[in-house]
Design an enzyme around this catalytic site. Structure first.
Site, PDB file in Angstrom:
ATOM      1  N   HIS A 171      10.690  45.791  -6.270  1.00  0.00           N
ATOM      2  CA  HIS A 171       9.417  45.352  -5.691  1.00  0.00           C
ATOM      3  C   HIS A 171       8.584  44.707  -6.789  1.00  0.00           C
ATOM      4  O   HIS A 171       7.929  45.383  -7.578  1.00  0.00           O
ATOM      5  CB  HIS A 171       8.682  46.557  -5.096  1.00  0.00           C
ATOM      6  CG  HIS A 171       7.550  46.187  -4.176  1.00  0.00           C
ATOM      7  ND1 HIS A 171       7.004  44.924  -4.126  1.00  0.00           N
ATOM      8  CD2 HIS A 171       6.869  46.913  -3.238  1.00  0.00           C
ATOM      9  CE1 HIS A 171       6.033  44.892  -3.213  1.00  0.00           C
ATOM     10  NE2 HIS A 171       5.939  46.087  -2.666  1.00  0.00           N
ATOM     11  N   HIS A 174       3.040  41.742  -4.270  1.00  0.00           N
ATOM     12  CA  HIS A 174       1.915  42.377  -3.565  1.00  0.00           C
ATOM     13  C   HIS A 174       0.938  43.136  -4.458  1.00  0.00           C
ATOM     14  O   HIS A 174       0.214  43.996  -3.980  1.00  0.00           O
ATOM     15  CB  HIS A 174       2.428  43.319  -2.454  1.00  0.00           C
ATOM     16  CG  HIS A 174       3.336  42.658  -1.483  1.00  0.00           C
ATOM     17  ND1 HIS A 174       4.046  43.324  -0.510  1.00  0.00           N
ATOM     18  CD2 HIS A 174       3.661  41.349  -1.310  1.00  0.00           C
ATOM     19  CE1 HIS A 174       4.770  42.484   0.191  1.00  0.00           C
ATOM     20  NE2 HIS A 174       4.564  41.275  -0.273  1.00  0.00           N
ATOM     21  N   TYR A 176       1.579  45.278  -7.125  1.00  0.00           N
ATOM     22  CA  TYR A 176       2.012  46.563  -7.694  1.00  0.00           C
ATOM     23  C   TYR A 176       2.517  46.331  -9.132  1.00  0.00           C
ATOM     24  O   TYR A 176       2.361  45.236  -9.659  1.00  0.00           O
ATOM     25  CB  TYR A 176       3.062  47.221  -6.789  1.00  0.00           C
ATOM     26  CG  TYR A 176       2.495  47.484  -5.414  1.00  0.00           C
ATOM     27  CD1 TYR A 176       1.572  48.514  -5.223  1.00  0.00           C
ATOM     28  CD2 TYR A 176       2.830  46.686  -4.324  1.00  0.00           C
ATOM     29  CE1 TYR A 176       1.014  48.747  -3.973  1.00  0.00           C
ATOM     30  CE2 TYR A 176       2.273  46.910  -3.067  1.00  0.00           C
ATOM     31  CZ  TYR A 176       1.367  47.943  -2.891  1.00  0.00           C
ATOM     32  OH  TYR A 176       0.804  48.164  -1.670  1.00  0.00           O
TER      33      TYR A 176
HETATM   34  C1  FMN Z   1       3.476  49.204   7.741  1.00  0.00           C
HETATM   35  C2  FMN Z   1       3.910  48.242   6.683  1.00  0.00           C
HETATM   36  C3  FMN Z   1       4.347  48.738   5.457  1.00  0.00           C
HETATM   37  C4  FMN Z   1       4.777  47.854   4.455  1.00  0.00           C
HETATM   38  N1  FMN Z   1       5.283  48.354   3.283  1.00  0.00           N
HETATM   39  C5  FMN Z   1       5.849  47.525   2.384  1.00  0.00           C
HETATM   40  C6  FMN Z   1       6.562  48.038   1.266  1.00  0.00           C
HETATM   41  O1  FMN Z   1       6.726  49.246   1.069  1.00  0.00           O
HETATM   42  N2  FMN Z   1       7.088  47.134   0.392  1.00  0.00           N
HETATM   43  C7  FMN Z   1       6.948  45.785   0.570  1.00  0.00           C
HETATM   44  O2  FMN Z   1       7.447  45.014  -0.237  1.00  0.00           O
HETATM   45  N3  FMN Z   1       6.308  45.280   1.640  1.00  0.00           N
HETATM   46  C8  FMN Z   1       5.781  46.104   2.560  1.00  0.00           C
HETATM   47  N4  FMN Z   1       5.204  45.592   3.703  1.00  0.00           N
HETATM   48  C9  FMN Z   1       5.244  44.136   3.955  1.00  0.00           C
HETATM   49  C10 FMN Z   1       6.471  43.809   4.815  1.00  0.00           C
HETATM   50  O3  FMN Z   1       7.679  44.011   4.101  1.00  0.00           O
HETATM   51  C11 FMN Z   1       6.458  42.346   5.305  1.00  0.00           C
HETATM   52  O4  FMN Z   1       6.488  41.485   4.201  1.00  0.00           O
HETATM   53  C12 FMN Z   1       5.238  42.034   6.162  1.00  0.00           C
HETATM   54  O5  FMN Z   1       5.036  43.023   7.158  1.00  0.00           O
HETATM   55  C13 FMN Z   1       5.391  40.677   6.852  1.00  0.00           C
HETATM   56  O6  FMN Z   1       6.497  40.700   7.730  1.00  0.00           O
HETATM   57  P1  FMN Z   1       6.259  40.800   9.330  1.00  0.00           P
HETATM   58  O7  FMN Z   1       5.203  39.757   9.651  1.00  0.00           O
HETATM   59  O8  FMN Z   1       7.612  40.468   9.925  1.00  0.00           O
HETATM   60  O9  FMN Z   1       5.782  42.162   9.633  1.00  0.00           O
HETATM   61  C14 FMN Z   1       4.739  46.451   4.696  1.00  0.00           C
HETATM   62  C15 FMN Z   1       4.283  45.972   5.920  1.00  0.00           C
HETATM   63  C16 FMN Z   1       3.889  46.841   6.921  1.00  0.00           C
HETATM   64  C17 FMN Z   1       3.460  46.285   8.258  1.00  0.00           C
END
Ligand code: FMN
Length: 372
Positions: A171, A174, A176
């Site tokens: 990762h 975002h 981190y």
């Molecule tokens: C509830 C939730 C938790 C997430 N946790 C992470 C995470 O642990 N690591 C990460 O890289 N992105 C995380 N994301 C981002 C998602 O991996 C993804 O990039 C984002 O939801 C956009 O995709 P989508 O529009 O298909 O949901 C999270 C997103 C959501 C909705």
């Protein structure tokens, strides 16, 4: 039924020792149900259902490396110690359902969780003791801390390989730890981990990738997730030009990254519209062009609203996949990650394959309250 021919999504994909049955990847999504850092039976069932539902590669929720301050939420699972036996059960269940999986390896550093209120009893560490530009939070890491965190990433990757996971994802997005080194707003270091250029600030990530490469050997695929946006600032950008993007990403591919997972909120948005227009290449498209590595895109696939809807309690309606299919047919990127659509609907990939768009479910943030 839909008229869109989605067969391009169902072509197999091979990278080194990993062969995937299709191009659909479950995006990593923190779910905060791992009490004591240990995934349990509900996790096994949750991931098994996505494999049964036809997903090509599952990326786990963020799982943290062996550093005291790596979590920012008490429900985030560990990828070390007693948690490893639990993860073994997850990967065995995914394999039994013909799926493939990689853990997302994470250190949350000084990023503050938007969803978890937690009176933490662990230290907060980050490159320069900042949460965001001008916002102090926690301690700046010493060179010893940095070396220990690099070793933690490498050990977790070696454990993932030993347990049978097909790949790992670091990762690096975002806002981190890894991204806090990339971002000049959180990296004010004056030693070799800081600097005025992205290439200099990518040194930490390069060391993480190089250490993982030594730990897993030459034939094991390594994914690195990167983003321009930060959870601290959705409008932040690391690379304002393709040259700056190359300066950032090419050294990381040289260090051993096989697949760049380019995180965007909306996959159809052009990365540099001033160069190739409104229909221009997205982040994954530019990353592939500039580095030659395989890339994965993500962002609002199959849904009307982006993931910020989670924090606004909004509902996103299902949408068609025409724009995605057109980009994949052009070869703009190799894989597509799907987040929220797979939270509400474990069978999403099989429904796409069957052209059963009318059976697609909306995403409602209320769905995050339990594993479906
Ligand atoms: C509830 C939730 C938790 C997430 N946790 C992470 C995470 O642990 N690591 C990460 O890289 N992105 C995380 N994301 C981002 C998602 O991996 C993804 O990039 C984002 O939801 C956009 O995709 P989508 O529009 O298909 O949901 C999270 C997103 C959501 C909705």
């Amino acid at each position: 039924m839909s008229d869109t021919d989605t067969s391009v999504l169902f072509e197999p994909f091979t990278c080194k020792s990993m062969t995937l049955r299709n191009r659909i990847v479950m995006a990593p999504m923190t779910r905060s149900f791992a009490h004591g850092g240990l995934p349990a039976e509900p996790h096994v069932d949750y991931y098994r259902r996505r494999a049964e539902g036809g997903v090509g590669l599952i990326l786990s929720e963020g799982t943290v490396i062996d550093r005291p301050g790596a979590r920012n939420d008490p429900g985030v699972p560990f990828f070390h110690g007693a948690a490893l036996d639990r993860w073994a059960k997850v990967i065995d269940a995914v394999h039994a359902a013909s799926g493939a999986m990689g853990p997302q390896l994470w250190h949350a550093a000084s990023a503050i969780s938007k969803t978890a209120a937690w009176d933490r009893d662990t230290p907060v560490e980050s490159p320069s003791g900042l949460h965001a530009p001008g916002e102090p939070h926690g301690e700046a890491m010493t060179e010893e801390d940095i070396a220990d965190s690099v070793a933690g990433f490498a050990r977790a990757a070696a454990d993932a390989k030993r347990l049978g996971f097909e790949t790992i994802e670091v990762h690096g997005a975002h806002g981190y730890l890894v991204d806090q080194f990339f971002w000049d707003g959180t990296n004010a270091r004056t030693d070799r981990y800081g600097g005025a250029t992205l290439r200099e600030r990518a040194r930490y990530a390069g060391e993480v990738i190089a250490a993982i490469r030594i730990a897993v050997g030459p034939d094991y695929p390594i994914i690195l997730r990167v983003s321009q946006w930060k959870q601290q600032d959705l409008k932040a950008r690391l690379a304002h030009t393709p040259a700056a993007m190359a300066d950032w990403l090419v050294p990381l591919v040289e260090a051993g990254v096989d697949i760049l997972h380019c995180s965007q909120r909306r996959f159809w948005e052009p990365e540099f519209p001033e160069i190739d227009g409104e229909g221009g290449l997205n982040f994954a498209g530019w990353a592939k062009t500039l580095t030659g590595a395989a890339t994965m895109s993500v962002g609002s696939v199959g849904l009307s609203g982006d993931f910020i809807s989670v924090f606004r309690n909004q509902v996103s309606a299902p949408t068609d996949l025409d724009a995605l299919v057109r980009r994949m047919e052009r070869g703009e990127f190799d894989l597509i990650a799907v987040g929220r659509a797979l939270i509400t609907d474990p069978a999403w990939a099989n429904k796409v394959r069957a052209g059963d768009i009318s059976a697609m479910l909306p995403f409602d943030a209320a769905a995050l309250g339990a594993f479906v």
